[in-house]
Design a protein around this motif. Structure first.
Motif, PDB file in Angstrom:
ATOM      1  N   SER A   7       0.803  -1.220   0.000  1.00 16.24           N
ATOM      2  CA  SER A   7       0.000   0.000   0.000  1.00 16.24           C
ATOM      3  C   SER A   7       0.839   1.276   0.000  1.00 16.24           C
ATOM      4  O   SER A   7       0.291   2.370  -0.006  1.00 16.24           O
ATOM      5  CB  SER A   7      -0.922   0.011   1.216  1.00 16.24           C
ATOM      6  N   SER A   8       2.189   1.118   0.019  1.00 20.78           N
ATOM      7  CA  SER A   8       3.102   2.275   0.076  1.00 20.78           C
ATOM      8  C   SER A   8       2.949   3.057   1.371  1.00 20.78           C
ATOM      9  O   SER A   8       3.130   4.272   1.405  1.00 20.78           O
ATOM     10  CB  SER A   8       2.889   3.204  -1.125  1.00 20.78           C
ATOM     11  N   LEU A   9       2.640   2.361   2.455  1.00 23.84           N
ATOM     12  CA  LEU A   9       2.510   3.019   3.742  1.00 23.84           C
ATOM     13  C   LEU A   9       3.820   3.630   4.206  1.00 23.84           C
ATOM     14  O   LEU A   9       3.823   4.585   4.991  1.00 23.84           O
ATOM     15  CB  LEU A   9       2.009   2.011   4.787  1.00 23.84           C
ATOM     16  N   ASP A  10       4.948   3.099   3.701  1.00 23.96           N
ATOM     17  CA  ASP A  10       6.236   3.626   4.132  1.00 23.96           C
ATOM     18  C   ASP A  10       6.410   5.108   3.785  1.00 23.96           C
ATOM     19  O   ASP A  10       7.163   5.825   4.442  1.00 23.96           O
ATOM     20  CB  ASP A  10       7.388   2.807   3.530  1.00 23.96           C
ATOM     21  N   ARG A  11       5.681   5.596   2.788  1.00 23.89           N
ATOM     22  CA  ARG A  11       5.840   6.993   2.392  1.00 23.89           C
ATOM     23  C   ARG A  11       5.217   7.956   3.403  1.00 23.89           C
ATOM     24  O   ARG A  11       5.451   9.162   3.352  1.00 23.89           O
ATOM     25  CB  ARG A  11       5.232   7.215   1.007  1.00 23.89           C
ATOM     26  N   MET A  12       4.404   7.424   4.322  1.00 27.40           N
ATOM     27  CA  MET A  12       3.825   8.273   5.353  1.00 27.40           C
ATOM     28  C   MET A  12       4.889   8.885   6.258  1.00 27.40           C
ATOM     29  O   MET A  12       4.660   9.893   6.928  1.00 27.40           O
ATOM     30  CB  MET A  12       2.827   7.473   6.198  1.00 27.40           C
ATOM     31  N   ILE A  13       6.079   8.276   6.261  1.00 27.98           N
ATOM     32  CA  ILE A  13       7.138   8.772   7.134  1.00 27.98           C
ATOM     33  C   ILE A  13       7.559  10.195   6.781  1.00 27.98           C
ATOM     34  O   ILE A  13       8.058  10.935   7.621  1.00 27.98           O
ATOM     35  CB  ILE A  13       8.357   7.833   7.068  1.00 27.98           C
ATOM     36  N   ALA A  14       7.346  10.600   5.545  1.00 21.32           N
ATOM     37  CA  ALA A  14       7.748  11.949   5.147  1.00 21.32           C
ATOM     38  C   ALA A  14       7.058  13.021   5.987  1.00 21.32           C
ATOM     39  O   ALA A  14       7.622  14.078   6.246  1.00 21.32           O
ATOM     40  CB  ALA A  14       7.443  12.164   3.666  1.00 21.32           C
ATOM     41  N   LYS A  15       5.832  12.740   6.423  1.00 28.68           N
ATOM     42  CA  LYS A  15       5.081  13.709   7.199  1.00 28.68           C
ATOM     43  C   LYS A  15       5.656  13.915   8.595  1.00 28.68           C
ATOM     44  O   LYS A  15       5.312  14.879   9.276  1.00 28.68           O
ATOM     45  CB  LYS A  15       3.625  13.263   7.299  1.00 28.68           C
ATOM     46  N   ALA A  16       6.506  12.998   9.041  1.00 32.45           N
ATOM     47  CA  ALA A  16       7.081  13.110  10.382  1.00 32.45           C
ATOM     48  C   ALA A  16       8.236  14.085  10.431  1.00 32.45           C
ATOM     49  O   ALA A  16       8.695  14.437  11.510  1.00 32.45           O
ATOM     50  CB  ALA A  16       7.549  11.734  10.861  1.00 32.45           C
ATOM     51  N   PHE A  17       8.733  14.528   9.298  1.00 34.11           N
ATOM     52  CA  PHE A  17       9.932  15.351   9.264  1.00 34.11           C
ATOM     53  C   PHE A  17       9.654  16.733   8.674  1.00 34.11           C
ATOM     54  O   PHE A  17      10.437  17.268   7.894  1.00 34.11           O
ATOM     55  CB  PHE A  17      11.035  14.648   8.469  1.00 34.11           C
ATOM     56  N   THR A  18       8.528  17.301   9.042  1.00 35.33           N
ATOM     57  CA  THR A  18       8.199  18.657   8.628  1.00 35.33           C
ATOM     58  C   THR A  18       7.644  19.421   9.817  1.00 35.33           C
ATOM     59  O   THR A  18       7.104  18.833  10.753  1.00 35.33           O
ATOM     60  CB  THR A  18       7.139  18.648   7.500  1.00 35.33           C
ATOM     61  N   GLY A  19       7.789  20.737   9.788  1.00 32.60           N
ATOM     62  CA  GLY A  19       7.203  21.578  10.819  1.00 32.60           C
ATOM     63  C   GLY A  19       8.193  21.982  11.895  1.00 32.60           C
ATOM     64  O   GLY A  19       9.418  21.958  11.711  1.00 32.60           O
ATOM     65  N   HIS A  20       7.667  22.389  13.069  1.00 28.01           N
ATOM     66  CA  HIS A  20       8.476  22.824  14.201  1.00 28.01           C
ATOM     67  C   HIS A  20       9.359  21.677  14.688  1.00 28.01           C
ATOM     68  O   HIS A  20       8.963  20.509  14.648  1.00 28.01           O
ATOM     69  CB  HIS A  20       7.556  23.321  15.319  1.00 28.01           C
ATOM     70  N   ALA A  63      10.336  20.624  17.679  1.00 27.61           N
ATOM     71  CA  ALA A  63       9.794  19.787  18.762  1.00 27.61           C
ATOM     72  C   ALA A  63       8.724  18.837  18.229  1.00 27.61           C
ATOM     73  O   ALA A  63       8.706  17.650  18.578  1.00 27.61           O
ATOM     74  CB  ALA A  63       9.221  20.669  19.873  1.00 27.61           C
ATOM     75  N   VAL A  64       7.857  19.352  17.380  1.00 30.32           N
ATOM     76  CA  VAL A  64       6.824  18.501  16.776  1.00 30.32           C
ATOM     77  C   VAL A  64       7.467  17.442  15.890  1.00 30.32           C
ATOM     78  O   VAL A  64       7.031  16.281  15.852  1.00 30.32           O
ATOM     79  CB  VAL A  64       5.836  19.357  15.971  1.00 30.32           C
ATOM     80  N   MET A  65       8.517  17.832  15.202  1.00 30.58           N
ATOM     81  CA  MET A  65       9.225  16.912  14.321  1.00 30.58           C
ATOM     82  C   MET A  65       9.833  15.755  15.113  1.00 30.58           C
ATOM     83  O   MET A  65       9.749  14.587  14.710  1.00 30.58           O
ATOM     84  CB  MET A  65      10.320  17.677  13.574  1.00 30.58           C
TER      85      MET A  65
END
Length: 343
Positions: free
Chosen positions: A70-83, A85-87
């Motif tokens: 399902s290409s779920l691995d690409r969801m990781i990109a969303k973890a490395f954006t923003g502030h 502390a949030v990152m």
């Protein structure tokens, strides 16, 4: 000539023999020659143990295959954006529950660092990822129980947070300015696509290519997990048969800090594989090992095992490598003592 060339090419492309299967075969042959009754007892022990965890094994295999197809691995990109502390927080959570095997973490980390992702966020992911993933959670629950699996998942996130915020604090004082070795700057081959541009297809079965990917992932994951579990249960059967009674209790049993510290140290060289370690720890706990010491063995070994440490050393500069080890061991002690208090 062309037929001969094609035949030679086919011969050259034959798969290499699996070293672990060869070791298992040699182990049972040697055991049969030395102690035939124990060889048969070990075979029955492995058979019963594999049957006991088979439902969890198949569930974990299907989870991993679905994530791949399902290409779920690409969801990781969303973890490395923003502030920042949030990152760090999102990276620790994604690292703890992302379906990446330990061999896939290193090229992924190299790709993230080469892309300029802050080391603090990468460290949070780096520390959390080897400890827990959906497959590991299911297998841990099947061998050690839900409470153990749930706390190990919490510890994975917690160790990622400890590592990420510690690195962020040290970077305020100028540390880790250039974390990636020059020789590894171009690494990342084989890592998942972290661009986040490709969509996640949850109902992948409508695509023939994704169905093929699911089938291949299911077979490869089942083979990988199955052989390591058989190896682990074989070692457990030998441990039960030949380990002197009371040895584990005297070394790792009892209460207090001693067993946890010892298990943390032993986990570095003795840890074989995340899936192989689970039944071994279960057997040791059955022999009298403190459960918190078992937690320490799994946490420390998962992050600082010799193969993982060598891979980190090859990728990162020496200060990052040292910080990785120190933070891993510190996090192990913190959460192992926490597990002892909770239990």
């Amino acid at each position: 000539m062309n037929d001969i060339a094609r035949k030679d090419q086919t011969i050259l492309q034959l798969p290499k023999p699996d070293k672990l299967l060869i070791l298992l075969f040699a182990l049972f042959v040697g055991l049969a020659l030395w102690d035939e009754p124990q060889a048969m007892a070990s075979l029955w022990f492995v058979w019963d143990a594999v049957l006991g965890v088979f439902p969890f094994l198949m569930l974990s295999v299907l989870i991993a295959a679905h994530a791949r197809a399902s290409s779920l691995d690409r969801m990781i990109a969303k973890a490395f954006t923003g502030h920042l502390a949030v990152m760090i927080i999102s990276a620790a959570v994604v690292g703890a529950f992302s379906p990446f095997c330990s061999c896939g973490v290193i090229p992924l980390v190299a790709a993230l660092l080469a892309m300029g992702v802050p080391l603090s966020a990468v460290m949070a992911f780096w520390l959390a990822s080897p400890i827990m993933d959906p497959t590991m959670f299911v297998m841990t629950m099947g061998t050690l129980g839900f409470e153990f699996a749930a706390f190990k998942a919490v510890a994975a996130v917690g160790m990622g947070l400890v590592g990420g915020f510690s690195v962020a604090a040290l970077q305020r004082f100028g540390a880790f300015r250039d974390p990636l070795r020059q020789s590894a700057a171009g690494c990342g081959c084989g890592a998942p696509d972290v661009s986040g541009k490709q969509p996640i297809i949850w109902r992948f079965w409508g695509d023939a290519a994704r169905r093929l990917m699911f089938r291949e992932a299911t077979l490869s994951n089942a083979f990988f997990l199955g052989k390591w579990l058989v190896f682990a249960f074989t070692l457990e059967s030998l441990m039960v048969a030949y380990m002197p009674e009371g040895l584990v209790m005297s070394a790792l049993g009892g209460e207090g800090a001693g067993p946890i510290f010892l298990a943390t140290v032993i986990g570095v060289p003795a840890y074989l594989n995340g899936y192989a370690a689970l039944p071994l720890v279960s057997g040791l706990i059955g022999e009298g090992m403190e459960p918190a010491a078992g937690m320490a063995f799994l946490l420390a070994g998962g992050v600082t095992s010799i193969p993982a440490s060598i891979a980190v050393f090859a990728l990162a500069r020496l200060p990052v490598f040292v910080a990785y080890l120190v933070l891993a061991l510190l996090g192990t002690l913190i959460f192992s003592f926490g597990f002892q208090l909770v239990m």
